[in-house]
Design an enzyme around this catalytic site. Structure first.
Site, PDB file in Angstrom:
ATOM      1  N   ILE A 248      -9.578  47.388  45.655  1.00 39.87           N
ATOM      2  CA  ILE A 248      -9.438  48.242  46.835  1.00 39.87           C
ATOM      3  C   ILE A 248      -8.539  49.443  46.535  1.00 39.87           C
ATOM      4  CG2 ILE A 248      -8.469  48.316  49.187  1.00 39.87           C
ATOM      5  CD1 ILE A 248      -9.262  45.292  49.409  1.00 39.87           C
TER       6      ILE A 248
ATOM      7  N   VAL B 258       5.887  45.319  42.022  1.00 37.45           N
ATOM      8  CA  VAL B 258       6.375  45.404  43.410  1.00 37.45           C
ATOM      9  C   VAL B 258       7.426  44.347  43.731  1.00 37.45           C
ATOM     10  CG1 VAL B 258       4.252  46.477  44.309  1.00 37.45           C
ATOM     11  CG2 VAL B 258       4.484  43.970  44.364  1.00 37.45           C
TER      12      VAL B 258
ATOM     13  N   SER C 170      -4.933  41.485  55.842  1.00 37.40           N
ATOM     14  CA  SER C 170      -6.228  40.825  55.700  1.00 37.40           C
ATOM     15  C   SER C 170      -6.609  40.345  57.097  1.00 37.40           C
ATOM     16  CB  SER C 170      -6.090  39.611  54.768  1.00 37.40           C
ATOM     17  OG  SER C 170      -7.192  38.737  54.915  1.00 37.40           O
TER      18      SER C 170
ATOM     19  N   TYR D  37      -1.139  32.168  51.263  1.00 40.35           N
ATOM     20  CA  TYR D  37      -1.734  33.514  51.369  1.00 40.35           C
ATOM     21  C   TYR D  37      -1.861  33.914  52.840  1.00 40.35           C
ATOM     22  CZ  TYR D  37      -5.100  37.359  50.801  1.00 40.35           C
ATOM     23  OH  TYR D  37      -5.730  38.576  50.853  1.00 40.35           O
TER      24      TYR D  37
ATOM     25  N   LYS E 154       0.017  37.074  54.808  1.00 47.46           N
ATOM     26  CA  LYS E 154      -0.667  38.166  55.503  1.00 47.46           C
ATOM     27  C   LYS E 154      -0.246  38.232  56.972  1.00 47.46           C
ATOM     28  CE  LYS E 154      -2.715  39.811  51.905  1.00 47.46           C
ATOM     29  NZ  LYS E 154      -2.291  41.114  51.362  1.00 47.46           N
TER      30      LYS E 154
ATOM     31  N   THR F  40     -14.155  42.126  45.205  1.00 46.02           N
ATOM     32  CA  THR F  40     -13.302  42.558  44.094  1.00 46.02           C
ATOM     33  C   THR F  40     -13.019  41.313  43.252  1.00 46.02           C
ATOM     34  OG1 THR F  40     -11.280  42.022  45.275  1.00 46.02           O
ATOM     35  CG2 THR F  40     -12.138  44.255  45.574  1.00 46.02           C
TER      36      THR F  40
HETATM   37  P1  NAI Z   1      -7.426  43.046  42.931  1.00 47.33           P
HETATM   38  O1  NAI Z   1      -6.909  41.844  42.280  1.00 47.33           O
HETATM   39  O2  NAI Z   1      -8.755  43.566  42.563  1.00 47.33           O
HETATM   40  O3  NAI Z   1      -6.371  44.265  42.776  1.00 47.33           O
HETATM   41  C1  NAI Z   1      -5.020  44.062  43.098  1.00 47.33           C
HETATM   42  C2  NAI Z   1      -4.153  44.855  42.143  1.00 47.33           C
HETATM   43  O4  NAI Z   1      -2.771  44.551  42.453  1.00 47.33           O
HETATM   44  C3  NAI Z   1      -4.360  44.486  40.673  1.00 47.33           C
HETATM   45  O5  NAI Z   1      -4.634  45.636  39.892  1.00 47.33           O
HETATM   46  C4  NAI Z   1      -3.046  43.846  40.256  1.00 47.33           C
HETATM   47  O6  NAI Z   1      -2.669  44.087  38.910  1.00 47.33           O
HETATM   48  C5  NAI Z   1      -2.062  44.497  41.223  1.00 47.33           C
HETATM   49  N1  NAI Z   1      -0.827  43.699  41.335  1.00 47.33           N
HETATM   50  C6  NAI Z   1      -0.708  42.346  41.434  1.00 47.33           C
HETATM   51  N2  NAI Z   1       0.582  42.003  41.396  1.00 47.33           N
HETATM   52  C7  NAI Z   1       1.301  43.147  41.283  1.00 47.33           C
HETATM   53  C8  NAI Z   1       2.683  43.437  41.182  1.00 47.33           C
HETATM   54  N3  NAI Z   1       3.598  42.446  41.143  1.00 47.33           N
HETATM   55  N4  NAI Z   1       3.072  44.718  41.109  1.00 47.33           N
HETATM   56  C9  NAI Z   1       2.139  45.718  41.078  1.00 47.33           C
HETATM   57  N5  NAI Z   1       0.818  45.520  41.145  1.00 47.33           N
HETATM   58  C10 NAI Z   1       0.398  44.233  41.242  1.00 47.33           C
HETATM   59  O7  NAI Z   1      -7.356  42.739  44.517  1.00 47.33           O
HETATM   60  P2  NAI Z   1      -8.018  43.486  45.774  1.00 47.33           P
HETATM   61  O8  NAI Z   1      -9.107  42.654  46.272  1.00 47.33           O
HETATM   62  O9  NAI Z   1      -8.246  44.902  45.461  1.00 47.33           O
HETATM   63  O10 NAI Z   1      -6.819  43.321  46.834  1.00 47.33           O
HETATM   64  C11 NAI Z   1      -5.987  44.380  47.250  1.00 47.33           C
HETATM   65  C12 NAI Z   1      -5.304  43.967  48.541  1.00 47.33           C
HETATM   66  O11 NAI Z   1      -6.289  43.677  49.538  1.00 47.33           O
HETATM   67  C13 NAI Z   1      -4.468  42.686  48.407  1.00 47.33           C
HETATM   68  O12 NAI Z   1      -3.275  42.821  49.148  1.00 47.33           O
HETATM   69  C14 NAI Z   1      -5.348  41.629  49.041  1.00 47.33           C
HETATM   70  O13 NAI Z   1      -4.599  40.545  49.561  1.00 47.33           O
HETATM   71  C15 NAI Z   1      -6.030  42.425  50.148  1.00 47.33           C
HETATM   72  N6  NAI Z   1      -7.282  41.850  50.613  1.00 47.33           N
HETATM   73  C16 NAI Z   1      -8.292  41.556  49.728  1.00 47.33           C
HETATM   74  C17 NAI Z   1      -9.443  40.946  50.175  1.00 47.33           C
HETATM   75  C18 NAI Z   1     -10.538  40.529  49.229  1.00 47.33           C
HETATM   76  O14 NAI Z   1     -11.363  39.688  49.614  1.00 47.33           O
HETATM   77  N7  NAI Z   1     -10.620  41.092  48.012  1.00 47.33           N
HETATM   78  C19 NAI Z   1      -9.636  40.639  51.600  1.00 47.33           C
HETATM   79  C20 NAI Z   1      -8.541  41.030  52.440  1.00 47.33           C
HETATM   80  C21 NAI Z   1      -7.410  41.611  51.957  1.00 47.33           C
END
Ligand code: NAI
Length: 305
Positions: free
Chosen positions: A23, A66, A144, A157, A161, A192
């Site tokens: 995202i 973070v 979320s 989780y 959220k 993703t």
């Molecule tokens: P993703 O795993 O594809 O990308 C998340 C990014 O955050 C990764 O590049 C990762 O390296 C980075 N990250 C993780 N820990 C970190 C840290 N300590 N410091 C800096 N960067 C860090 O995940 P996605 O799906 O793009 O998720 C993004 C946000 O959207 C998250 O907060 C997730 O909870 C939320 N979300 C995702 C959903 C899904 O189904 N994919 C649904 C609802 C919310």
């Protein structure tokens, strides 16, 4: 009520945490296309720099953990030095290890809270401190749909959220006189790496990261607090929220939305779960800690970015 005019995105400085994938990356891509000055921060410094290069448009990629306050402050300083004061912070970094709460190891519980809650607390605080004197700025926290509902299968989780939703609402209420904007992004399942192995149900269709990115960009143009993705789930939530709990459970069962975090393909999720387990430098997975206690080779220290 007077019609709000969309604000220009062109020239805005937007910082996105977790911007190297999913995202965050999709949001960065759309913002660059619209002429924003974008900075992404992520754990893997090399990947972050590479993705920033692929984004083009003068996008900047900086290392960021973070969970580490110094790292987050250095990220802000770096963005301001390279692009100018941050107009919009998107607190997007997050992890989603799934499983039965009673069996979840404590390091996993802590890691989820450190990244999904402490990371957002730190980012929001740093942003508000810098934005208040300018009386301008927008904090967009990616929560979320499970920040509003509580399906089984990922309790920590889900808790993290809910915390992001409550935090953002309370901080907005504390800053009503400061001219700042706050948004909470609440997507359903997104296709993703984090969402891998989660199956669609009758009640829960997935969306692509570009759809969430579009909603974030729209919220920058016309700020609003609650950003449901897709928009209809917000209407459904508002309609079902006042019902008695038994009715809500019956609806969830009928839509099979109660199974969304339970009926998962573990094989498909394995690579993601492994990456998520290494998402907090300094907090190794318990299996690695145990090997070290048993006299195994200490793992290479991971640079806290
Ligand atoms: P993703 O795993 O594809 O990308 C998340 C990014 O955050 C990764 O590049 C990762 O390296 C980075 N990250 C993780 N820990 C970190 C840290 N300590 N410091 C800096 N960067 C860090 O995940 P996605 O799906 O793009 O998720 C993004 C946000 O959207 C998250 O907060 C997730 O909870 C939320 N979300 C995702 C959903 C899904 O189904 N994919 C649904 C609802 C919310």
């Amino acid at each position: 009520m007077a019609k709000q005019h969309p604000r220009p995105v062109h020239g805005k400085v937007v910082a996105i945490t977790g911007g190297a994938r999913g995202i965050g990356r999709a949001t960065a891509e759309q913002l660059v296309r619209e002429g924003a000055r974008v900075a992404i921060g992520d754990l893997d410094a090399a990947l972050t720099e590479q993705v920033a290069g692929e984004l083009g448009g003068g996008a900047v990629g900086l290392p960021l953990d973070v969970t580490n306050r110094e790292s987050f402050a250095a990220f802000f300083d770096g963005v301001e030095e390279r692009l100018g004061p941050v107009d919009v912070l998107v607190n997007n970094a997050g992890i989603m290890p799934l499983g039965d709460f009673a069996e979840e190891d404590d390091a996993t519980t802590q890691r989820i809270i450190d990244i999904n809650v402490h990371g957002v607390l730190t980012g929001t605080k740093l942003a508000v401190r810098r934005m208040r004197p300018r009386r301008s700025g927008h904090v967009i926290n990616v929560a979320s749909m499970v920040g509003k509902i509580s399906p089984p299968g990922g309790a920590t989780y889900v808790a993290s959220k809910h915390a992001v939703v409550g935090l953002t609402e309370a901080v907005e209420n504390e800053n009503l006189d400061f001219g700042l904007d706050f948004s909470i992004v609440m997507p359903v399942v997104v296709r993703t790496e984090l969402g891998s192995g989660i199956k669609e149900t009758r009640g829960v269709k997935s969306v692509g990261p570009e759809e969430v990115a579009g909603a974030i960009v729209d919220a920058i143009k016309l700020p609003r607090r609650d950003v449901y993705v897709p928009r209809e789930v917000g209407y459904i939530h508002r309609a079902t929220y006042p019902l008695p709990q038994r009715a809500q459970v019956a609806i969830a069962k009928a839509m099979r939305s109660d199974r969304v975090l339970l009926d998962i393909d573990h094989g498909q999720r394995a690579a993601y779960e492994d990456r998520a387990a290494h998402s907090e430098p300094g907090l190794e997975p318990e299996s690695v800690q145990e090997a070290q206690t048993a006299g195994g080779e200490p793992a290479e220290p991971v640079e806290a970015a």
